[in-house]
Design an enzyme around this catalytic site. Sequence first.
Site, mmCIF file in Angstrom:
data_model
loop_
_atom_site.group_PDB
_atom_site.id
_atom_site.type_symbol
_atom_site.label_atom_id
_atom_site.label_comp_id
_atom_site.label_asym_id
_atom_site.label_seq_id
_atom_site.Cartn_x
_atom_site.Cartn_y
_atom_site.Cartn_z
ATOM 1 N N VAL A 108 5.384 -0.670 2.605
ATOM 2 C CA VAL A 108 4.314 -0.930 3.550
ATOM 3 C C VAL A 108 3.282 -1.834 2.893
ATOM 4 C CG1 VAL A 108 2.623 0.104 5.094
ATOM 5 C CG2 VAL A 108 4.656 1.397 4.463
ATOM 6 N N MET A 164 11.796 4.316 3.982
ATOM 7 C CA MET A 164 12.525 3.296 4.688
ATOM 8 C C MET A 164 12.102 1.888 4.313
ATOM 9 S SD MET A 164 14.419 5.276 6.148
ATOM 10 C CE MET A 164 15.339 3.816 6.552
ATOM 11 N N GLY A 165 10.990 1.774 3.683
ATOM 12 C CA GLY A 165 10.582 0.418 3.361
ATOM 13 C C GLY A 165 9.224 0.380 2.706
ATOM 14 N N ILE A 172 0.814 -1.220 0.000
ATOM 15 C CA ILE A 172 0.000 0.000 0.000
ATOM 16 C C ILE A 172 0.842 1.262 0.000
ATOM 17 C CG2 ILE A 172 -2.112 -0.949 1.014
ATOM 18 C CD1 ILE A 172 -1.109 -0.098 3.736
ATOM 19 N N GLY A 204 7.421 3.797 1.491
ATOM 20 C CA GLY A 204 8.014 4.913 2.230
ATOM 21 C C GLY A 204 9.495 4.926 1.981
ATOM 22 N N ASP A 208 10.771 11.493 12.466
ATOM 23 C CA ASP A 208 10.579 11.523 11.010
ATOM 24 C C ASP A 208 9.170 11.993 10.692
ATOM 25 O OD1 ASP A 208 11.127 11.250 8.341
ATOM 26 O OD2 ASP A 208 10.857 9.075 8.296
ATOM 27 N N LYS A 231 5.314 -2.982 7.754
ATOM 28 C CA LYS A 231 6.355 -2.254 7.024
ATOM 29 C C LYS A 231 7.626 -3.068 7.040
ATOM 30 C CE LYS A 231 8.095 2.413 6.680
ATOM 31 N NZ LYS A 231 7.804 3.744 7.191
#
Lengths: 193, 1175
Positions: free
Chosen positions: B94, B91-92, B86, B89, B203, B110
Amino acid sequence: MSDVTRVLSTIEHGDDQAGDRLLPLVYCELRELARQRLAREKPGQTLQATALVHEAYLRLLGPEGQSIDWTNRAHFFSAAAEAMRRILIENARRKRADKYGGQLQRQNFEAFDIAAPALSDDILALDDALAKLEVEDPVKAQLVKLRYFAGMTETEAADILGISLTTAQRHWRYARVRMLKWLKNADEVDEIS
Amino acid sequence: MKQPEPDLEELFFAALEIENPAARAAFLQRHAVNERAQREIEELLALDSLANGFLESPPLSVPQIDLSVDQQAGTKIGPYKLIEPIGDGGMGIVWMAEQSEPVRRKVALKVIKPGMDTKQVLARFEAERQALAMMDHPNIARVFDGGTTAQGRPFFVMELVRGIPITDYCDRERLVVEDRLNLFMLVCRAVQHAHQKGIIHRDLKPTNILVTVIDGEPVPKVIDFGVAKAIGDSLTDRTLCTGFHQFVGTPMYMSPEQAALSGVDIDTRSDIYSLGVLLYELLTGTTPFDSWTLKQATFDEMRRMIREDEPLRPSLRLSSLGDTRTTVADARRSEPRRLGSKLKGELDWIVMKALEKDRKRRYESSGDLAADVGRYLSGSPVAAVPASRTYRFRKFARRHQVFLSTVSVVGLTLASATSLSTWLALRAIRAERNSEASRILAEHRLQFSERHLYASRLRDARKAIDDRQVELAQEILKDASTSAEGNDLRDFAWHYLQGQATRDIVVYPDIVSYQGHFGSVRSPILLEGDQRIAYDNGAGEIAIVDMATGQLSDVLKGNYRRVEALAVSPDGRTLVSAGKSTESDQTSEVLIRSMPSGAIVGRFDISAIGFKRLRISNSGRILYLGTYTRDGMIFDFLYDIGSDPAHSKLLGKYPYGEFTFPTGDDQAFRHRLGAKVEKVDLITGKVRKFALPRSEEIAWCEVSPDGAIFAQIDGGRSDIVLNDTATGAEIDRIHACEAILSGTSFLWTSDHAATVVMQTASKRIFIWDRTSRTTAMIVPEGTDREESSVVCALSADGRYLALTTWGIPGGQTPVRVFDVRTGEVVATFSGRHDTIHEMKFAPDGQSIYLIGGHAIKQWKLFPAPSIELAGHQDEAWCLAFTPDSRYLLSGSDNSDEPKTLKLWSVAGGELVTSGRPHLATLSTMAISPDGQRLVTGGLIEKRNLRLFDISFLTDAKRWKDGRSLPGRSSLVRTVAFSPDGKTLAKSGDDRKIHLFDGFTMAARAVLSGHTDKVRQIAFSPDGKTLASAANDGSVRLWDLASRSQIAAIEGPRPFTTLAFSPDGTTLAVGDQTGLIRFLDPVTLSEKARVFSEDSELRSVAYSPDGRILAAAGMGKTIRLWDTLTHQNLLDQKGHEAQINALAFSPDGATLASCDHAGKVKLWTTRQSHRDRGQD
């Protein structure tokens, strides 16, 4: 018999031109190897130049690699050191060009990304210094290439260059201060321009 | 090939064995072949101790982040089944996932991208887990779980939020500012909740704040709490360096302390900063530093920007957005102007407080931030303002506008003005009959509170000027210049303060606009002989600022994507720019323009992607370009652009080097690192060797303007060597004691004396003067910090050196200007400023342009004091301006100096002529409104009233032509012309007011009534009445038609001075106690009063626009009063004796004052030429 072994053997038989043929082979192999490794490797891992060079050695020379004599090993590793140097320099140049040329296309670069942004400049400056050292004292320059770019140990490098460990250590120490001096000055030149 | 130097190497190793430094030095001295060798070995030895580790580790390569997804829908991770991705981001990735046990629910999962140490991430997550579990807030997405995938990647399981980023939501719904603020407050409170549990988000950004709509109400949810912390630390150093994309947190939202990469030092206030950025974006649609700007910057620049550059205030930023402005405003259901004025003020302050670089100055908690936003929404004063009563008053007045009676508004703010408020109320009541009562009342209240605010702002500005915070003062004045309704509030006091505030530093307007991103000031060059600066504005254009007006005078557009380099010919007539063209990546375009028109006279393409240097030869004929090519090579090109600009001709292409042009146009010098200096024939492009005796590598060189001397820094870097360019002979040598970093400035005079400013490796500045053969050394402040950087500039005459150091805690050291000859600091600028990256002296050396970031400032080094005229030797009693405001007349006692009348030029301040109208003290004078006649009065019984024709003002003989009143009368103390100039009035010791024909001095009438000496008389502006103040303690009002007294008041102490307001609605009178009464001009009833001082007033004067009443007397201070609110606007000290008279020039630009010691001063809003300095 692999291409490289063949080339090495022609060198052995006195064909001076053969050295020129060795480098592209090693270079291509190293480059490809690095690209693959980087694509496969868990990101975040740093790629050791030594490991790369040794892997290239195994791949290029195949099983014959085990039995190859030290002269040929020296040829190979010198070529590998030079190849690594070129790869890194190329990369640094590109980054530098990019830096000056603007535009964020860095992500398009295929394989290498030098650890710190500053390093691309450093590496170019280093290479300049290395070039000077090469003029002044080729053996010391070769030592630096082997140790720095190919990641050889003192002993390995001394072995390949056919000099004693003590001499290698002494050369190493002197080469470093010479290069440092140039580097220091090179930095300053950059400040001016 | 050079031979290796075995002796050097051997000596090096031998010397290494000797540990004792003295012994080592002695050894080297004995064995080294020469001094140079000795120095070299010493350098190598020094380096040896540094060399440890050098070249030890092979160059590491950090691979690119692998973006491949190795999870797929259906994959099971523990009890979670991935359903669909979905989001992706930073960082990874999701995933929406389904949890099967212990509860069946959909969650967000995530999976952190590769690149971090899983063990550490999880350890940190575990450490925070307990705290995370304690968080229970409707606006925070819960974090349930964390673990490792089969591939060894960390993952986090969170409450599934089906929402869209808050900024997207607000824009999609076209939320007005208030709605956005309400949402924002919810976010702040959620963050506050987490902070109270000891959890910092680290963040915060729109993609981590999702809005879902529940029951028709938008509910923001903050996601990823605790995740950044778990991931964060392992990344800071290493990954940050790999490039833009892997920054922890998006740089746009990153706090200065995060950008500093200090790592450990992050606390809740970093989140507050990020919230500030979010608020900024919610309001303006852009972040303080937008991604475009940050992407343009190198990594270190980007970090520096975040840490040092002050972002534009939201309202200013909005106005810089150009066309985007409309879209932004539209998404807020507003128009650009309306939105701008909404942001201006409180919202600006709130945002800027949250965005303070120094976190101690931010809001202490996000709860405080929310509370302040709440106060804004409810119309209460916000806390984000440095305590300022004015502002609170404004809020107060606005809020209570409807509810409070006028009396209480005034009563709360100004006790002495109660009577005025009554008057206002009365007017309002009268107006009620025509049903406009409320409107008028409201208008008055509004105007009233505006003026209050204004008066207070002026006091703030004054204080700022006194504190030498001139930039702050300029900002306050800018803010005070218009009312919220857009009325121009500026009056004499404002202009005067503005003059004071800009006396030493002028802040040119923020360089803004262009397609929604910041403008910037890059590669500034001074266009010679023309006070203009050209610079690359960061948007592919060349902007030119006129330093005289402070205006952007020109924007030269080319089809550049980005300007890469600029150069101007020494004569200023040719401007060359190079930049990437919009058409191709591979080539750059060079444009040649004729200046000052900016017309393009030539262009050519060059296959370069970057520029090292552009330089134009002195004649303007040759252009030198140092370029980078796509493959990283550096080439130098020489083009002939002068012979035929439309068809520039390539003269030559050379590998990396540097060109220096002497005056002559037939040759250039070229030097390359490690190579000999060469001469280049500029006709043919051919290169020849230029053999210098010491031809070792040189680091830098320059040729004197006449081409006679070649200066270089030699390879050893401790000497600057001057050589004769013709013979190559060494003619001088400057030894710098330590390694020279750069020859910062080289200044030649015609006889080849030179002043050289050198910056050494240890950041010391050496100034070497060839004439006196002296070397001065300056150690700039702050250079003990390794990352500091010294900026310096030398004035064109070589007299002044400006220095500042940046890259230190606190940003930058004050800019100091040294007198090169004495080493003394002659000026220090310590005002607030952005980082200054470049300084240039103005051509006259009297000011410096401070350039950096987004603004150019002009700092005037030697501001002049207020203009003091030569004055009189005796007491000065009276003043009069000519109607054209060009001349000022002053009159004095005659005890020590017979010439009692002096005529001054207002602009230059010099004495034009002087005269002697009476054989006594010149006590009073007046100039007819047509400027043709001057009437003077003297303290003498004979010939005490004279009328002069002053149509030929500068002709001294004319003074004698005065028509004089025949006969004897008593001493004259006051004279006045009627507004139509037809009537002349005088009075004095005889207590009577005499009216004469204004041309013939034929007597017309006598007004009697005063019982003591009359001090001052004044005609009302409509000419129908005349007011008089006398020592009998009364002010009387005379009707001129009936020649009768129509009103009078008596004070407890004598009235000393009076003046009608220019609109005739008020008569101001001052008395011996220092009280000023504002009287109704018909009834003489009192409307208001102020205590101007506690001693006798001698003079009051209205400014021509009627907004200001100036008052002064025995107290020696001139006080300016706002005539609407009767607030004190400005106190001006400077006189050392009692002030006897004040006069405004008719153009309102100057206030003149004279005192008992004969001093005459001009307080002007104008910048006269005298301001330019003392030199």
